[in-house]
Each structure stands twice: as C-alpha cells, then as structure tokens.
Scaffold this motif. Structure first.
Motif, mmCIF file in Angstrom:
data_model
loop_
_atom_site.group_PDB
_atom_site.id
_atom_site.type_symbol
_atom_site.label_atom_id
_atom_site.label_comp_id
_atom_site.label_asym_id
_atom_site.label_seq_id
_atom_site.Cartn_x
_atom_site.Cartn_y
_atom_site.Cartn_z
ATOM 1 N N ALA A 178 -43.627 -32.782 56.467
ATOM 2 C CA ALA A 178 -42.804 -32.032 57.428
ATOM 3 C C ALA A 178 -43.061 -32.512 58.848
ATOM 4 O O ALA A 178 -42.125 -32.674 59.647
ATOM 5 N N TYR A 179 -44.353 -32.760 59.149
ATOM 6 C CA TYR A 179 -44.687 -33.259 60.486
ATOM 7 C C TYR A 179 -44.073 -34.639 60.719
ATOM 8 O O TYR A 179 -43.498 -34.896 61.792
ATOM 9 N N GLN A 235 -49.571 -29.596 66.548
ATOM 10 C CA GLN A 235 -49.459 -29.124 65.157
ATOM 11 C C GLN A 235 -50.126 -30.061 64.160
ATOM 12 O O GLN A 235 -50.357 -29.693 63.012
ATOM 13 N N TRP A 236 -50.408 -31.295 64.621
ATOM 14 C CA TRP A 236 -50.977 -32.271 63.684
ATOM 15 C C TRP A 236 -52.471 -32.045 63.474
ATOM 16 O O TRP A 236 -53.203 -31.682 64.392
ATOM 17 N N SER A 237 -52.908 -32.263 62.249
ATOM 18 C CA SER A 237 -54.333 -32.168 61.928
ATOM 19 C C SER A 237 -54.650 -33.182 60.836
ATOM 20 O O SER A 237 -53.844 -33.370 59.907
ATOM 21 N N MET A 252 -54.387 -31.626 57.313
ATOM 22 C CA MET A 252 -53.182 -30.901 56.868
ATOM 23 C C MET A 252 -52.806 -31.314 55.444
ATOM 24 O O MET A 252 -53.125 -32.416 54.996
ATOM 25 N N THR A 253 -52.146 -30.420 54.761
ATOM 26 C CA THR A 253 -51.745 -30.687 53.377
ATOM 27 C C THR A 253 -50.674 -31.779 53.332
ATOM 28 O O THR A 253 -50.044 -32.096 54.343
ATOM 29 N N HIS A 254 -50.466 -32.334 52.142
ATOM 30 C CA HIS A 254 -49.463 -33.387 51.981
ATOM 31 C C HIS A 254 -48.074 -32.870 52.364
ATOM 32 O O HIS A 254 -47.295 -33.567 53.027
ATOM 33 N N ARG A 255 -47.778 -31.641 51.977
ATOM 34 C CA ARG A 255 -46.472 -31.052 52.311
ATOM 35 C C ARG A 255 -46.309 -30.904 53.817
ATOM 36 O O ARG A 255 -45.241 -31.220 54.367
ATOM 37 N N ASP A 256 -47.360 -30.413 54.471
ATOM 38 C CA ASP A 256 -47.300 -30.258 55.934
ATOM 39 C C ASP A 256 -47.196 -31.620 56.618
ATOM 40 O O ASP A 256 -46.514 -31.752 57.645
ATOM 41 N N GLN A 257 -47.876 -32.625 56.050
ATOM 42 C CA GLN A 257 -47.817 -33.966 56.627
ATOM 43 C C GLN A 257 -46.395 -34.520 56.553
ATOM 44 O O GLN A 257 -45.905 -35.132 57.506
#
Length: 446
Positions: free
Chosen positions: A286-287, A274-276, A279-284
């Motif tokens: 959450a990850y 799921q990591w990229s 990825m957006t700051h929000r997704d980061q």
C-alpha cells in the motif's frame, strides 16, 4: 515611544509601517487586496471604525512594519507592539466590525509568520491552530461549493450563533478564497517543520474533510475579472492528488501553483512518516503504491512549471513565489526519497538533483529580493543536509573510489551555495539563524 499610550500610532508612523510591510506582505501570508487595505488603513477615522481595518489587524501590520524597518531601535519597540497586537486580536471578534472574522483571520496568519520568523515556535503553532479553527468555522473550505452544504456557524457571540455574512462583492469573495488557501499553506508548513514525520497530518486532512473552495487567484489580476460568476468548486485538493493538475480556472495562478506545491510537500512528508522497516507486506504494498502515485504527481507538476528566471528578475513581484514553489516541489522529492537514498541509487540521485535545484539560482541575486517566506530556511536546510549526507558517504568510500575528491568538490560547492542563501537571510531571522547553526554543526560532525 511617546505614542504607546495612544489607541494607535500617529498617521505618519502608520504610513511608514505600511510602506515597510507591503513589499513583503505576500511572503508572510497577506491575502487581502493590498491597495484597498492600505487606503482604508489611512482613512481619517478613529480606531475600530467599520470603514477601516480592525484594530488587531492594524496593530499586527504596524508591528511587522516596525520589524522590517531594520534599525536596532525597532527591537526595543517590538515587545510592546506585540503585546498590544495580541490584545487587540483577542478582542476583535467581540466587536461589531463588519469584517471582524476575515480581518482577525488575517491578523492570526501574520502573527503566526512573525512568531515563526522570530523563532517562537510554540506561539506560531498556537496561532496556526487558531487560524485553522476560524477558517473551518467560517466555512471558507466550502466557498462556491458544488455540493449542498449547511451554513457554518463560527461560534456563539453575545449568546447568539454567529455566521459569516455573505460577501458584499467579488473582491471580498476573492479575499476569502485566498484566505483559505493561505491558511492551508501555513498549516502544511508548520506541520512539516514542527511535527515529527509520524505526526505530519492535521485538521485539514481529517477523515471526511472535503475542500471545495476553488484555487486561489493572484490579487494583482483581480481587476481582470478572472473570478467568473459561474465558477464552482468540488473536491479541489482530492482532484489534484488524483492527478488533475490544472482545472484551467485560475488553477495556474502563482498563488495556486504555490498552494499545490505545498500540498505535495506535505503529502510527501506525511507518507515518509508512515513508512517503517517492520511494516507488514500488505502495508508495504500500500505504501509503495501511494509513494509511486505521489512521485508521478511531483514529476508531472515539476515538468509543467516555468523555470525560475535567472537574470534581471528582481523587478518581477512574483519571483519570490516562483522560487518558493520550485523549492517546495524539490523538497517534496527529497522528503519522499531520502529514507531510501542509502539503499537505492535512483532515490539518491533524485535527492541530489532536487537539492542542487534548490540552491542554484544562476546570476539571480537573492539579496535583491527582500524578505522570503520563513519556510525557506527549512527547505534550504533540507537541501544542505542532503549534500552533507552525500559528502560523508563519499569520504567513507574514498579509499576505494578514485574519483571521490572530484565528486566531493562538486558537493561542497552546492553545499556552500545553500549555506550562502541561509546566511544571507539569517541576519534578521532567529529561525533561519538557528537552522544555519544546525546545518553547520552537522557538517562539522562528518
């Protein structure tokens, strides 16, 4: 083979196959009660009799027994035996055999491991998919559920809906519980091994999917009455991932520990996919939160594991399960941290420590253990690639790091330990042989 035209091999051949298969059965997903199965297989009734295993299951066990028998002549027998086994398994559900569902599920699991071991990966994946469908259709994920559930219907047979009958006794129920966890482990193994990181998921992780079945038991302890009458299950996997490491209800059996380790291994691989970097700051955020949670769970689980016995442990029937459990937990750490190993020294050290654990067996002679679960090749390959990656990095820094040769010697020793383990088991496994070749090619490229 003079008996290929017969319904099944002569009793002497079948008995020899059972003797070859049973010592390794657990490593290839055999979840039935071994002594009960063996006794029923050797009954003097015709093939398909309700007191004996289904023809498909007997055919698959005979195939594996021949496969494990070692002589070169067996290789010529296997294609015919495989063809017969596949035909029987395909039609057993149409029979009136009282155990046709669970025995067909067992046969599908064994076929999947056989295909995985022999390098026929698409066939293995197909068998796993069939096993998962049969498991969910039979409602094996809802055994002893504390929640109200609708009885599962496996499908339409002879124009009538067919549901799995209630277990006749505690042993049958224990076999169904263990059958579910066997399929879950196999599903997680095959998904991580054969899918790209971004696609590590599957039917058993679908949204809304809730597993209530209690943790599996060790069949050699069934006679101790550890399957309590009042036992119920509720969100078993979700509770574990939320930090409930033990429910004190055979949640620490060898089988349960291996199941939990497989869940962590799969979860770490899924997260990595799921990591990229884009990825957006929000997704980061959450990850990062999810990764921290899984990392804490891995470390807590590892801290509660008994160490691998280092000396004279080959008489322990559970030693291979213990080795598998430890390797899965260490591989989970590597899956979670490897993508950050170049940027974060803590992640690099976690990967190296986990990889060293996976190839350090003290004075334990792996050759005396018999056949290992086929996923071990994937785990050892993961460890070896960590060493190769670090050796390559060390060589790049050699000009400015005076201690590099000493560090490289240590890494080379660990790498060779991993290579030795893979070489040992690659002699009879096409999959392990292929993985060994890929590791050697990666090392030669640095």
């Amino acid at each position: 083979m003079p008996y290929l035209g017969l319904e099944e091999p002569p009793l002497g051949h079948l008995q020899a196959s059972l003797d070859n298969f049973i010592p390794h059965a657990q490593q290839f997903g055999f979840f039935l009660h071994v002594s009960t199965f063996r006794a029923s297989a050797l009954l003097a009734f015709q093939s398909g009799h309700p007191s004996r295993p289904t023809p498909g299951l007997l055919s698959v066990v005979h195939l594996l027994g021949v496969h494990f028998s070692q002589p070169e002549a067996a290789n010529n027998q296997e294609p015919s035996l495989l063809s017969r086994a596949v035909q029987h398994v395909a039609t057993d559900l149409l029979s009136s055999h009282p155990n046709k569902v669970i025995h067909t599920l067992q046969a599908e699991v064994l076929l999947a491991y056989y295909f995985l071991r022999t390098g026929m990966l698409l066939e293995a994946k197909y068998r796993v998919g069939t096993a998962v469908s049969l498991t969910l259709g039979a409602g094996l994920h809802k055994i002893r559920s504390a929640n109200i559930t609708t009885p599962s219907t496996i499908g339409i047979i002879h124009d009538q809906p067919f549901a799995l009958p209630l277990p006749q006794d505690g042993l049958q129920e224990a076999e169904r519980i263990n059958g579910f966890w066997t399929v879950l482990m196999l599903h997680k193994f095959i998904t991580v091994a054969l899918e790209s990181p971004a696609h590590v998921c599957g039917a058993l992780e679908a949204p809304g999917m809730q597993i209530d079945t209690p943790w599996p038991i060790d069949m050699d302890r069934f006679e101790e009455g550890i399957l309590r009458p009042d036992l119920q299950g509720n969100s078993t996997v979700r509770a574990f991932l939320n930090g409930y490491l033990s429910d004190n209800v055979h949640g620490d059996s060898y089988f349960a520990l291996a199941s939990k380790a497989a869940i962590l291994f799969h979860r770490a691989a899924h997260l990595t996919g799921q990591w990229s970097p884009t990825m957006t700051h929000r997704d980061q955020l959450a990850y990062d939160a999810a990764a921290r949670s899984v990392n804490v769970l891995i470390e807590s689980f590892r801290a509660n594991l008994a160490p691998i016995p280092r000396y004279n442990a080959t008489h322990d029937p559970n030693i291979r399960s213990i080795i598998l459990t430890h390797a899965l937990v260490d591989a989970a750490s590597i899956k979670l941290h490897w993508i950050f190993a170049y940027a974060l020294s803590t992640s690099k050290e976690i990967c190296l420590s986990a990889a060293r654990n996976m190839v350090d067996y003290g004075d334990l002679n792996l050759q005396d253990l018999g056949y290992m679960n086929p996923i071990m090749g994937n785990l050892w390959m993961t460890a070896c690639l960590v060493f190769i990656d670090e050796i390559s990095r060390t060589r790049q820094l050699r000009s400015s790091w005076s201690e590099a040769p000493v560090v490289e010697d240590s890494l080379l020793e660990s790498y060779r330990n991993g290579l030795k383990a893979m070489s040992l088991f690659s002699q009879e496994s096409n999959l392990m042989r292929y993985q060994l070749t890929k590791v050697q090619e990666a090392f030669e490229a640095i």
